[in-house]
Write a protein that holds these residues in place. Structure first.
Motif, PDB file in Angstrom:
ATOM      1  N   ALA A  24       3.435   1.050  -2.352  1.00 56.25           N
ATOM      2  CA  ALA A  24       2.089   1.006  -2.918  1.00 56.25           C
ATOM      3  C   ALA A  24       1.231   2.169  -2.441  1.00 56.25           C
ATOM      4  O   ALA A  24       1.209   2.520  -1.266  1.00 56.25           O
ATOM      5  CB  ALA A  24       1.438  -0.315  -2.574  1.00 56.25           C
ATOM      6  N   GLN A  25       0.495   2.738  -3.386  1.00 57.40           N
ATOM      7  CA  GLN A  25      -0.558   3.713  -3.072  1.00 57.40           C
ATOM      8  C   GLN A  25      -1.889   2.993  -3.279  1.00 57.40           C
ATOM      9  O   GLN A  25      -2.140   2.451  -4.367  1.00 57.40           O
ATOM     10  CB  GLN A  25      -0.456   4.934  -3.981  1.00 57.40           C
ATOM     11  CG  GLN A  25       0.847   5.700  -3.807  1.00 57.40           C
ATOM     12  CD  GLN A  25       0.978   6.860  -4.779  1.00 57.40           C
ATOM     13  OE1 GLN A  25       0.357   6.851  -5.834  1.00 57.40           O
ATOM     14  NE2 GLN A  25       1.780   7.838  -4.426  1.00 57.40           N
ATOM     15  N   LEU A  26      -2.747   2.992  -2.229  1.00 56.82           N
ATOM     16  CA  LEU A  26      -3.944   2.155  -2.235  1.00 56.82           C
ATOM     17  C   LEU A  26      -5.190   2.958  -2.589  1.00 56.82           C
ATOM     18  O   LEU A  26      -5.343   4.118  -2.201  1.00 56.82           O
ATOM     19  CB  LEU A  26      -4.136   1.491  -0.870  1.00 56.82           C
ATOM     20  CG  LEU A  26      -2.947   0.647  -0.368  1.00 56.82           C
ATOM     21  CD1 LEU A  26      -3.272   0.025   0.981  1.00 56.82           C
ATOM     22  CD2 LEU A  26      -2.579  -0.426  -1.383  1.00 56.82           C
ATOM     23  N   SER A  27      -6.059   2.301  -3.338  1.00 52.51           N
ATOM     24  CA  SER A  27      -7.380   2.874  -3.631  1.00 52.51           C
ATOM     25  C   SER A  27      -8.430   1.783  -3.408  1.00 52.51           C
ATOM     26  O   SER A  27      -8.095   0.584  -3.379  1.00 52.51           O
ATOM     27  CB  SER A  27      -7.437   3.401  -5.068  1.00 52.51           C
ATOM     28  OG  SER A  27      -7.195   2.352  -5.988  1.00 52.51           O
ATOM     29  N   TYR A  28      -9.690   2.210  -3.250  1.00 52.82           N
ATOM     30  CA  TYR A  28     -10.757   1.278  -2.847  1.00 52.82           C
ATOM     31  C   TYR A  28     -11.940   1.376  -3.800  1.00 52.82           C
ATOM     32  O   TYR A  28     -12.221   2.432  -4.372  1.00 52.82           O
ATOM     33  CB  TYR A  28     -11.223   1.582  -1.422  1.00 52.82           C
ATOM     34  CG  TYR A  28     -10.125   1.480  -0.384  1.00 52.82           C
ATOM     35  CD1 TYR A  28      -9.915   0.302   0.318  1.00 52.82           C
ATOM     36  CD2 TYR A  28      -9.287   2.571  -0.126  1.00 52.82           C
ATOM     37  CE1 TYR A  28      -8.894   0.214   1.269  1.00 52.82           C
ATOM     38  CE2 TYR A  28      -8.273   2.496   0.819  1.00 52.82           C
ATOM     39  CZ  TYR A  28      -8.087   1.300   1.509  1.00 52.82           C
ATOM     40  OH  TYR A  28      -7.088   1.215   2.436  1.00 52.82           O
ATOM     41  N   GLY A  59      -3.369  -1.577  -5.546  1.00 54.49           N
ATOM     42  CA  GLY A  59      -2.079  -0.946  -5.252  1.00 54.49           C
ATOM     43  C   GLY A  59      -1.425  -0.468  -6.541  1.00 54.49           C
ATOM     44  O   GLY A  59      -1.350  -1.207  -7.518  1.00 54.49           O
ATOM     45  N   THR A  60      -0.968   0.781  -6.551  1.00 53.25           N
ATOM     46  CA  THR A  60      -0.263   1.346  -7.718  1.00 53.25           C
ATOM     47  C   THR A  60       0.985   2.076  -7.240  1.00 53.25           C
ATOM     48  O   THR A  60       1.050   2.539  -6.096  1.00 53.25           O
ATOM     49  CB  THR A  60      -1.152   2.322  -8.507  1.00 53.25           C
ATOM     50  OG1 THR A  60      -1.564   3.374  -7.635  1.00 53.25           O
ATOM     51  CG2 THR A  60      -2.384   1.630  -9.073  1.00 53.25           C
ATOM     52  N   ALA A  61       1.974   2.178  -8.150  1.00 49.88           N
ATOM     53  CA  ALA A  61       3.187   2.961  -7.892  1.00 49.88           C
ATOM     54  C   ALA A  61       3.927   3.065  -9.211  1.00 49.88           C
ATOM     55  O   ALA A  61       3.831   2.179 -10.075  1.00 49.88           O
ATOM     56  CB  ALA A  61       4.058   2.309  -6.826  1.00 49.88           C
TER      57      ALA A  61
END
Length: 563
Positions: free
Chosen positions: A461-465, A499-501
């Motif tokens: 997962a690549q996290l963003s806020y 979370g994205t991937a």
């Protein structure tokens, strides 16, 4: 036309005299034609039950050639009477009956011992003395050889030869030339093509009674080895006669080339090969189950084809003779009778990274030696995806997946036995194995910093806020922390962690709210003094002796009168 045939014949004779063996491979790679030394005008071919020896009738050289099909070489040359035309093998293969296209004293049928090559008998029908033998067929019992006589209409007849006595035992005066003879499988009926009068003659082999069926342009006919049907070439069509009723099937009319010179069946009767004697001739495969051109089998050109025979050991291989001294080997790719049934092990949900496996649930028929595979996404073949397993890529999300299995078997057209699986469900994105709810640390007061604690997410997962105030996104607040401003006083603060991937379904988790945001409290108040005389008309000035902490941006002084 005649000049071209003469030139070709002279070329053949020159090559034959030199003992040169030539293989001609045209656009159809499955075709091999060989000039046979000493052969000049081949008119018919018969093959023994083993598929090892062919018997070729050479009309000009007045010979019958025994040919070893493995080496395509002549093993024996048998001299016969003049102008041999057509031949047929006895049911046990021990005798070859050859008719001679002549009248008068030369109107004969030669009986050749296939083991020794000796002409054991010469049979002549002397009923009129005008008979011109054109064709010969041995009955299913092997007891009689029926010779169709051409000549004038008066001489048109059938001579029935006893194979035990080698003599004519019956003369059937028909008044029309006979160009082809065949029998029902039980031998009860004989069928003769009478092209001069445009009829098919149906003859009882017990009473010799004749019934006529009108069929213009009738030229050649042959009986299926496995079905009660006679296939009749009439001009540019092929008709089918039911031998149980002796009636033409009104619903069957198969387009073929004209000038049919021979019909040969595969041993199982599923394919009838038809060849024509003209400059556009070809061996045409007809599917006797569908009564149409055989699917997956392309006709092979055979200009001026005279006779053909199916190799008993390989029904996709047809041997044929055409004008001059050419022996041809024509190999067809036959269609599979049943396509393969293939499936995948896909479940109700398919995601990128899943490994799918193809399985054969029902073999193609006949059974192939191997299968090739091709996987497709959304109907488009995937490059290099040709094994029995397939790893689902990210690009397949939203699409279905199929696999095509293609069988391989020598002599069969692979595409005719291919099968494609049912499509899988549309591929779904992968789901993160861990996506915890975030928490917030810090005190929700103005100028305080709040921090998001994402927790232990899936490693991919690549996290963003995104920070929110009372559920509304705060502009620019997209990092893992935020410093609260006075505009946020009174609001509840939350943070979204997304979370994205690649290949994964995005997921957003939202923290519990903190707040409401409170104003900041001074740790030390400002110390204010008053300067000036406290008398009417005098000006008093407020002075700050010590700044507040933190330093305030504005200071409001209230002056009150005390006692």
């Amino acid at each position: 036309m005649l000049l071209r045939r003469i030139v070709a014949a002279l070329s053949a004779l020159t090559l034959a005299a030199a003992g040169v063996l030539i293989s001609v491979v045209p656009a159809q790679a499955a075709t091999t034609e060989t000039w046979l030394p000493a052969a000049t005008a081949l008119y018919d071919i018969e093959i023994d039950a083993t598929g090892s020896t062919a018997y070729l009738v050479d009309r000009t050289a007045n010979t019958v050639l025994f040919v070893d099909l493995e080496t395509r070489s002549i093993s024996r040359t048998v001299a016969v009477n003049s102008t041999p035309m057509r031949a047929d093998l006895s049911t046990d293969g021990s005798r070859l009956y050859v008719v001679h296209y002549n009248s008068g004293s030369r109107s004969t049928t030669s009986v050749i011992n296939t083991a020794t090559g000796v002409v054991e008998a010469t049979v002549r029908d002397t009923q009129l003395g005008q008979e011109v033998p054109y064709t010969v067929t041995v009955n299913p019992e092997g007891t009689q050889a029926w010779v169709g006589n051409y000549g004038s209409q008066v001489a048109g007849s059938i001579s029935v030869i006893s194979t035990a006595q080698n003599e004519v035992i019956r003369h059937l005066a028909l008044g029309t030339a006979v160009t082809s003879i065949s029998f029902s499988r039980d031998g009860a009926w004989a069928y003769a093509a009478a092209g001069q009068t445009g009829k098919v003659l149906v003859i009882s082999t017990s009473t010799f009674a004749v019934t006529e069926i009108d069929l213009p342009l009738t030229r050649f006919l042959a009986t299926s080895p496995t079905a009660d049907r006679v296939y009749i070439a009439a001009g540019a069509t092929m008709r089918v006669l039911d031998t149980t009723t002796n009636q033409l099937d009104p619903d069957v009319s198969i387009p073929i080339k004209t000038s049919t010179s021979d019909i040969a069946f595969t041993p199982d009767g599923t394919i009838a090969y038809v060849v024509g004697n003209n400059n556009t001739g070809a061996i045409e495969p007809i599917d006797t189950r569908t009564h149409a051109a055989a699917a997956g089998m392309t006709p092979i050109p055979m200009m001026y084809g005279m006779g053909i025979a199916v190799d008993p050991a390989d029904p996709s291989r047809v041997w044929g003779v055409r004008g001059f001294g050419l022996l041809g080997e024509y190999v067809f790719t036959r269609p599979f009778t049943k396509p393969v049934v293939v499936a995948t092990d896909a479940g109700a949900t398919v995601r990128p990274g899943d490994v799918l496996t193809a399985s054969i649930t029902a073999d193609a028929e006949p059974a192939p030696t191997s299968y090739a595979y091709q996987w497709s996404i959304g109907g488009e073949a995937v490059a290099d995806a040709r094994s029995s397993t397939f790893t689902v890529p990210d690009a397949a999300i939203g699409e279905t997946i199929t696999v095509t299995a293609t069988p391989t078997l020598e002599g069969y057209g692979s595409e005719t036995g291919a099968g494609t699986s049912e499509p899988t469900p549309a591929v779904s994105a992968k789901v993160f194995s861990a996506a915890p709810r975030p928490t917030i640390t810090g005190t929700p007061t103005v100028e305080a910093q709040l921090s998001a604690v994402a927790g232990e997410w899936d490693a991919a997962a690549q996290l963003s806020y995104q920070w929110r105030a009372d559920g509304t996104p705060i502009a620019g607040a997209t990092s893992a922390s935020i410093v609260l401003t006075a505009e946020l006083v009174g609001a509840d603060i939350t943070v979204d962690v997304t979370g994205t991937a690649s290949g994964y379904e995005p997921i957003t988790r939202t923290s519990a709210p903190v707040g409401p945001v409170a104003s900041a409290i001074f740790s030390r108040p400002a110390e204010v003094g008053i300067a000036g005389d406290a008398r009417v008309g005098e000006t008093l000035t407020a002075t700050i002796a010590n700044e507040s902490s933190p330093r305030c941006s504005e200071l409001h002084v209230l002056v009150a009168r005390g006692r």
